[in-house]
Design an enzyme around this catalytic site. Structure first.
Site, short mmCIF file in Angstrom:
data_model
loop_
_atom_site.label_atom_id
_atom_site.label_comp_id
_atom_site.label_asym_id
_atom_site.label_seq_id
_atom_site.Cartn_x
_atom_site.Cartn_y
_atom_site.Cartn_z
N ASN A 9 0.87 -1.18 0.00
CA ASN A 9 0.00 0.00 0.00
C ASN A 9 0.91 1.23 0.00
O ASN A 9 1.53 1.54 1.00
CB ASN A 9 -0.89 -0.03 1.25
CG ASN A 9 -1.71 1.23 1.42
OD1 ASN A 9 -1.75 2.08 0.53
ND2 ASN A 9 -2.36 1.35 2.57
N LYS A 11 0.09 4.28 -0.24
CA LYS A 11 -0.54 5.45 0.41
C LYS A 11 -0.33 6.71 -0.46
O LYS A 11 -0.32 6.59 -1.68
CB LYS A 11 0.00 5.61 1.83
CG LYS A 11 -0.16 4.30 2.63
CD LYS A 11 0.06 4.44 4.11
CE LYS A 11 -0.13 3.09 4.80
NZ LYS A 11 0.02 3.15 6.25
N GLU A 168 -5.12 -5.31 10.37
CA GLU A 168 -4.09 -4.30 10.60
C GLU A 168 -4.37 -3.61 11.93
O GLU A 168 -5.14 -2.64 11.97
CB GLU A 168 -4.10 -3.26 9.47
CG GLU A 168 -3.82 -3.84 8.10
CD GLU A 168 -3.28 -2.78 7.14
OE1 GLU A 168 -2.18 -2.96 6.62
OE2 GLU A 168 -3.97 -1.77 6.93
N GLY A 174 2.69 1.96 10.89
CA GLY A 174 3.61 3.09 10.80
C GLY A 174 4.32 3.41 12.10
O GLY A 174 4.94 4.47 12.24
#
Ligand code: 13P
Length: 250
Positions: A9, A11, A168, A174
């Protein structure tokens, strides 16, 4: 037997030209990635068509990061399933915690998105997971159960062949704080139980991905767990070497 999916991903990173450079690096280095692993990337909307073109006849599939549930209309800034499909996308992320938290997308809206994606022929990668406060309050299972029940509220057993679910935990995204393989596996087992309880045998084939600070150094152990059928990678998917390190991890 569930598939093994290694998904990136991207983002709101990588312009079109940067995305092409990244995917060129992934294609060039994909040789050592075991043949039974599917590679899937989610570029920014403006880069999808170019990345699709570059990945034609390759082992990499391409998805969108978002879609609007309506077929078309006055929804400034949104993107429809048909637009994603014409750009060449085969998958779409729905329910990512950043969409839930930063863009206030609730379960009912997400359920409409999942339905719209399936109706259009896109494979939704439905993301869910608890916050740190919810985990610490012992609510992980209740949160996951409710996200499945509501977010997948419009899904039938026949749809499950075209659905991927990504666990997730929000506290691992992150943050560099990965769920331990035991924590991830426990959550995946619970999630699998929810799918099977609701849809019977069809629920046992849905690939369950883990996401949250996946790196080349922790991917092998996560992927070795039977209920972890792949990973959804954020930060470490933005460089070809680290994405490939995860994809090839054994
Ligand atoms: P990180 O891998 O950067 O923690 O992000 C995970 C994620 O949000 C993938 O969708």
């Amino acid at each position: 037997m569930a598939r093994t999916i290694i998904a990136g991903n991207w983002k709101m990173y990588r312009t079109r030209s940067e995305a092409l450079a990244l995917v060129n690096g992934i294609l060039a280095g994909a040789g050592p990635v075991p043949a039974d692993r599917e590679l899937l990337v989610f570029p920014a909307a403006t880069a999808i068509a170019a990345v699709v073109e570059r990945c034609r006849y390759s082992r990499i599939s391409v998805g969108g990061q978002n879609l609007h549930p309506q077929r078309e209309g006055a929804f400034t800034g949104e993107i429809s399933a048909a637009m994603l499909i014409e750009a060449g996308a085969t998958h779409v992320l729905v329910g990512h915690s950043e969409r839930r938290a930063l863009f206030a997308e609730d379960d009912a809206f997400l359920a409409c998105k999942v339905r719209a994606a399936l109706d259009a022929g896109l494979e939704p990668v439905f993301c869910l997971g608890e916050t740190l406060a919810e985990r610490e309050a012992g609510q992980t299972e209740a949160v996951v159960a409710s996200q499945v029940r509501l977010g997948l509220g419009e899904v039938s057993g026949a749809d499950l062949a075209k659905l991927v679910v990504a666990y997730e935990p929000v506290w691992a995204i992150g943050t560099g704080r990965t769920a331990t393989p035991d924590q991830a596996e426990t959550a995946h087992r619970f999630l699998r139980g929810q799918l099977v309880e609701r849809w019977g045998a069809a629920g046992s084939g849905v690939p369950l991905l883990y996401g949250g600070s996946v790196k080349p150094g922790n991917a092998a152990e996560l992927l070795s767990r039977p209920e972890i059928n792949g990973v959804l990678v954020g930060g470490a998917s933005l460089e070809a070497a680290s994405f490939l390190g995860i994809a090839a991890a054994k």
